[in-house]
Design a protein around this motif. Structure first.
Motif, PDB file in Angstrom:
ATOM      1  N   ILE A 156       0.836  -1.200   0.000  1.00  0.00           N
ATOM      2  CA  ILE A 156       0.000   0.000   0.000  1.00  0.00           C
ATOM      3  C   ILE A 156       0.872   1.253   0.000  1.00  0.00           C
ATOM      4  O   ILE A 156       2.093   1.198   0.111  1.00  0.00           O
ATOM      5  CB  ILE A 156      -0.960   0.031   1.207  1.00  0.00           C
ATOM      6  CG1 ILE A 156      -0.187   0.257   2.513  1.00  0.00           C
ATOM      7  CG2 ILE A 156      -1.794  -1.217   1.277  1.00  0.00           C
ATOM      8  CD1 ILE A 156      -1.069   0.706   3.657  1.00  0.00           C
ATOM      9  N   SER A 157       0.213   2.391  -0.094  1.00  0.00           N
ATOM     10  CA  SER A 157       0.904   3.680  -0.141  1.00  0.00           C
ATOM     11  C   SER A 157       0.978   4.309   1.242  1.00  0.00           C
ATOM     12  O   SER A 157      -0.047   4.540   1.888  1.00  0.00           O
ATOM     13  CB  SER A 157       0.166   4.626  -1.088  1.00  0.00           C
ATOM     14  OG  SER A 157       0.638   5.938  -0.947  1.00  0.00           O
ATOM     15  N   THR A 158       2.191   4.595   1.680  1.00  0.00           N
ATOM     16  CA  THR A 158       2.363   5.343   2.930  1.00  0.00           C
ATOM     17  C   THR A 158       1.705   6.706   2.810  1.00  0.00           C
ATOM     18  O   THR A 158       1.113   7.224   3.766  1.00  0.00           O
ATOM     19  CB  THR A 158       3.858   5.524   3.238  1.00  0.00           C
ATOM     20  OG1 THR A 158       4.516   4.265   3.124  1.00  0.00           O
ATOM     21  CG2 THR A 158       4.079   6.086   4.628  1.00  0.00           C
ATOM     22  N   THR A 159       1.801   7.308   1.629  1.00  0.00           N
ATOM     23  CA  THR A 159       1.213   8.623   1.387  1.00  0.00           C
ATOM     24  C   THR A 159      -0.287   8.599   1.621  1.00  0.00           C
ATOM     25  O   THR A 159      -0.847   9.481   2.280  1.00  0.00           O
ATOM     26  CB  THR A 159       1.498   9.070  -0.058  1.00  0.00           C
ATOM     27  OG1 THR A 159       2.898   9.008  -0.286  1.00  0.00           O
ATOM     28  CG2 THR A 159       1.004  10.482  -0.302  1.00  0.00           C
ATOM     29  N   HIS A 160      -0.971   7.600   1.064  1.00  0.00           N
ATOM     30  CA  HIS A 160      -2.413   7.500   1.245  1.00  0.00           C
ATOM     31  C   HIS A 160      -2.762   7.363   2.724  1.00  0.00           C
ATOM     32  O   HIS A 160      -3.711   7.988   3.211  1.00  0.00           O
ATOM     33  CB  HIS A 160      -2.953   6.285   0.493  1.00  0.00           C
ATOM     34  CG  HIS A 160      -2.907   6.436  -0.992  1.00  0.00           C
ATOM     35  ND1 HIS A 160      -3.514   5.528  -1.842  1.00  0.00           N
ATOM     36  CD2 HIS A 160      -2.336   7.365  -1.791  1.00  0.00           C
ATOM     37  CE1 HIS A 160      -3.320   5.907  -3.093  1.00  0.00           C
ATOM     38  NE2 HIS A 160      -2.595   7.015  -3.086  1.00  0.00           N
ATOM     39  N   ALA A 161      -2.006   6.524   3.429  1.00  0.00           N
ATOM     40  CA  ALA A 161      -2.321   6.252   4.833  1.00  0.00           C
ATOM     41  C   ALA A 161      -2.198   7.509   5.693  1.00  0.00           C
ATOM     42  O   ALA A 161      -3.106   7.843   6.455  1.00  0.00           O
ATOM     43  CB  ALA A 161      -1.410   5.146   5.357  1.00  0.00           C
ATOM     44  N   ILE A 162      -1.069   8.220   5.587  1.00  0.00           N
ATOM     45  CA  ILE A 162      -0.853   9.362   6.479  1.00  0.00           C
ATOM     46  C   ILE A 162      -1.703  10.560   6.075  1.00  0.00           C
ATOM     47  O   ILE A 162      -2.234  11.275   6.928  1.00  0.00           O
ATOM     48  CB  ILE A 162       0.653   9.746   6.540  1.00  0.00           C
ATOM     49  CG1 ILE A 162       0.886  10.823   7.610  1.00  0.00           C
ATOM     50  CG2 ILE A 162       1.164  10.209   5.193  1.00  0.00           C
ATOM     51  CD1 ILE A 162       0.578  10.395   9.018  1.00  0.00           C
ATOM     52  N   THR A 163      -1.875  10.791   4.765  1.00  0.00           N
ATOM     53  CA  THR A 163      -2.658  11.954   4.340  1.00  0.00           C
ATOM     54  C   THR A 163      -4.117  11.815   4.752  1.00  0.00           C
ATOM     55  O   THR A 163      -4.725  12.767   5.269  1.00  0.00           O
ATOM     56  CB  THR A 163      -2.560  12.142   2.814  1.00  0.00           C
ATOM     57  OG1 THR A 163      -1.192  12.195   2.427  1.00  0.00           O
ATOM     58  CG2 THR A 163      -3.241  13.424   2.387  1.00  0.00           C
ATOM     59  N   SER A 164      -4.695  10.649   4.523  1.00  0.00           N
ATOM     60  CA  SER A 164      -6.094  10.450   4.915  1.00  0.00           C
ATOM     61  C   SER A 164      -6.243  10.473   6.430  1.00  0.00           C
ATOM     62  O   SER A 164      -7.255  10.966   6.952  1.00  0.00           O
ATOM     63  CB  SER A 164      -6.621   9.135   4.350  1.00  0.00           C
ATOM     64  OG  SER A 164      -5.846   8.037   4.800  1.00  0.00           O
ATOM     65  N   ALA A 165      -5.240   9.978   7.159  1.00  0.00           N
ATOM     66  CA  ALA A 165      -5.303  10.020   8.625  1.00  0.00           C
ATOM     67  C   ALA A 165      -5.260  11.459   9.132  1.00  0.00           C
ATOM     68  O   ALA A 165      -5.943  11.809  10.108  1.00  0.00           O
ATOM     69  CB  ALA A 165      -4.152   9.212   9.218  1.00  0.00           C
ATOM     70  N   ILE A 166      -4.451  12.300   8.484  1.00  0.00           N
ATOM     71  CA  ILE A 166      -4.410  13.726   8.851  1.00  0.00           C
ATOM     72  C   ILE A 166      -5.780  14.354   8.637  1.00  0.00           C
ATOM     73  O   ILE A 166      -6.283  15.120   9.474  1.00  0.00           O
ATOM     74  CB  ILE A 166      -3.330  14.459   8.032  1.00  0.00           C
ATOM     75  CG1 ILE A 166      -1.941  14.052   8.499  1.00  0.00           C
ATOM     76  CG2 ILE A 166      -3.496  15.978   8.150  1.00  0.00           C
ATOM     77  CD1 ILE A 166      -0.814  14.583   7.621  1.00  0.00           C
ATOM     78  N   MET A 167      -6.419  14.045   7.514  1.00  0.00           N
ATOM     79  CA  MET A 167      -7.750  14.589   7.236  1.00  0.00           C
ATOM     80  C   MET A 167      -8.766  14.111   8.271  1.00  0.00           C
ATOM     81  O   MET A 167      -9.593  14.891   8.752  1.00  0.00           O
ATOM     82  CB  MET A 167      -8.202  14.161   5.837  1.00  0.00           C
ATOM     83  CG  MET A 167      -7.396  14.740   4.704  1.00  0.00           C
ATOM     84  SD  MET A 167      -7.965  14.094   3.105  1.00  0.00           S
ATOM     85  CE  MET A 167      -6.682  14.722   2.023  1.00  0.00           C
ATOM     86  N   GLY A 168      -8.697  12.812   8.610  1.00  0.00           N
ATOM     87  CA  GLY A 168      -9.636  12.281   9.587  1.00  0.00           C
ATOM     88  C   GLY A 168      -9.466  12.897  10.952  1.00  0.00           C
ATOM     89  O   GLY A 168     -10.444  13.304  11.602  1.00  0.00           O
ATOM     90  N   ALA A 169      -8.216  13.006  11.410  1.00  0.00           N
ATOM     91  CA  ALA A 169      -7.965  13.621  12.723  1.00  0.00           C
ATOM     92  C   ALA A 169      -8.327  15.094  12.706  1.00  0.00           C
ATOM     93  O   ALA A 169      -8.868  15.624  13.691  1.00  0.00           O
ATOM     94  CB  ALA A 169      -6.492  13.430  13.094  1.00  0.00           C
TER      95      ALA A 169
END
Length: 333
Positions: A277-290
């Motif tokens: 998977i993409s580290t970028t997808h994981a952290i960017t979406s997590a930032i949006m969620g938080a």
């Protein structure tokens, strides 16, 4: 029977070039939140991320096996090596284009898209069922998980510490971000350095220097990928760091911690499932969620939309660049 060692060495050098761009392109993934909340200084954060990437890469054998033997069937000999070279050229070109625009696209999907595009141009087989199961579905699921879990983790933090003094909470979570940022960097090493190691194993196999029925990944391949990615990480990715750390939302330490814990958890689970998977997808979406726990409008959704377009275009864009590179290389070799 092995071909001449020089073409294989050239492909390995290209793989390390991609790995270096991956390091500075994705360095922001693990350090942007900690830097933007002032939990860590930029250089200390990058050094910490480089060290964690180095260690994490040594635990990414399962992902390396998926990329090295599960995505395409590359023929042995010069054609197979040309496919590998074209895939890497396409992925590096896409990384540099998105880095220049400051967009945190996925190096992982650039590499896999490059492999697919080069293979199609060469008339080689692509394992579409594996691409669907271990690339496309995780590509869609991981951002959704990042949004939902990031929101849930931050909501839990707000409830648990609802009566605590804001200043004390801020200091505590700045310290905690040292651990959470290291966990993201460790997961990034498991995922991204391992993917490059998988391409090196593929090149060694089609070049005749590795037994394709032996799924083991040589330790020197993992170590080389880890070291080069760490060097790239320490070089930094300041353009993308600004996008993740400030342009999506103004982060505070608790939200930075929530985003990092969420992203690291997704990366660990994906690695256990052999899903690149993409580290970028994981952290960017997590930032949006938080960040959405502050209020939905606190997230700069226009910036998120630009990032979303880069995500969607990465797989076909890198594939087209790799296909063009293959046609050029095939014509001159």
């Amino acid at each position: 029977m092995s071909v001449d060692w020089l073409p294989t060495a050239i492909v390995i050098a290209l793989a390390m070039g991609f790995n270096y761009t991956n390091g500075f392109h994705d360095a922001a993934n693990s350090v942007a939140t900690s830097v933007s909340t002032r939990a860590l200084t930029p250089r200390v954060a990058l050094l910490l991320a480089a060290a964690a990437n180095l260690i994490g890469a040594l635990f990414g054998t399962r992902v390396a096996q998926t990329v090295g033997s599960g995505i395409i069937d590359a023929p042995h000999g010069t054609t197979g090596l040309t496919i590998c070279a074209a895939a890497l050229i396409g992925a590096v070109s896409w990384n540099l284009m998105t880095w220049w625009r400051g967009l945190p696209s996925s190096s992982s999907h650039a590499l896999i898209g490059g492999l697919g595009g080069a293979a199609l141009a060469a008339g080689a087989s692509v394992h579409w069922s594996v691409v669907l199961e271990r690339v496309v579905i995780p590509m869609l699921v991981s951002p959704a998980l990042g949004l939902v879990v990031g929101y849930a983790v931050m909501t839990a933090i707000l409830w648990i510490f609802r009566d605590a003094a804001p200043g004390r909470i801020g200091r505590g979570f700045r310290l905690a971000q040292t651990v959470s940022a290291s966990a993201v960097a460790f997961g990034h090493g498991m995922q991204d350095a391992a993917k490059t190691a998988g391409v090196v194993v593929l090149a060694l196999t089609v070049g005749g220097f590795h037994n394709d029925v032996d799924e083991s990944v040589p330790l020197w391949v993992l170590a080389l990928s880890a070291v080069v990615m760490s060097l790239g990480t320490y070089a930094g990715g300041w353009r993308i760091m600004r996008t993740l750390g400030a342009r999506i939302i103004d982060l505070d330490p608790p939200r930075g911690f929530a985003a990092e814990v969420t992203a690291a958890s997704i990366l660990f689970v994906a690695t256990a499932l052999r899903a690149p998977i993409s580290t970028t997808h994981a952290i960017t979406s997590a930032i949006m969620g938080a960040g959405a726990t502050r209020r939905v409008r606190a997230v700069r959704w226009a910036v998120a939309a630009d990032i979303g377009w880069a995500w969607l275009l990465t797989f076909p864009g890198a594939g087209l660049l790799a296909a063009a590179a293959y046609l050029v290389l095939a014509a001159v070799t």
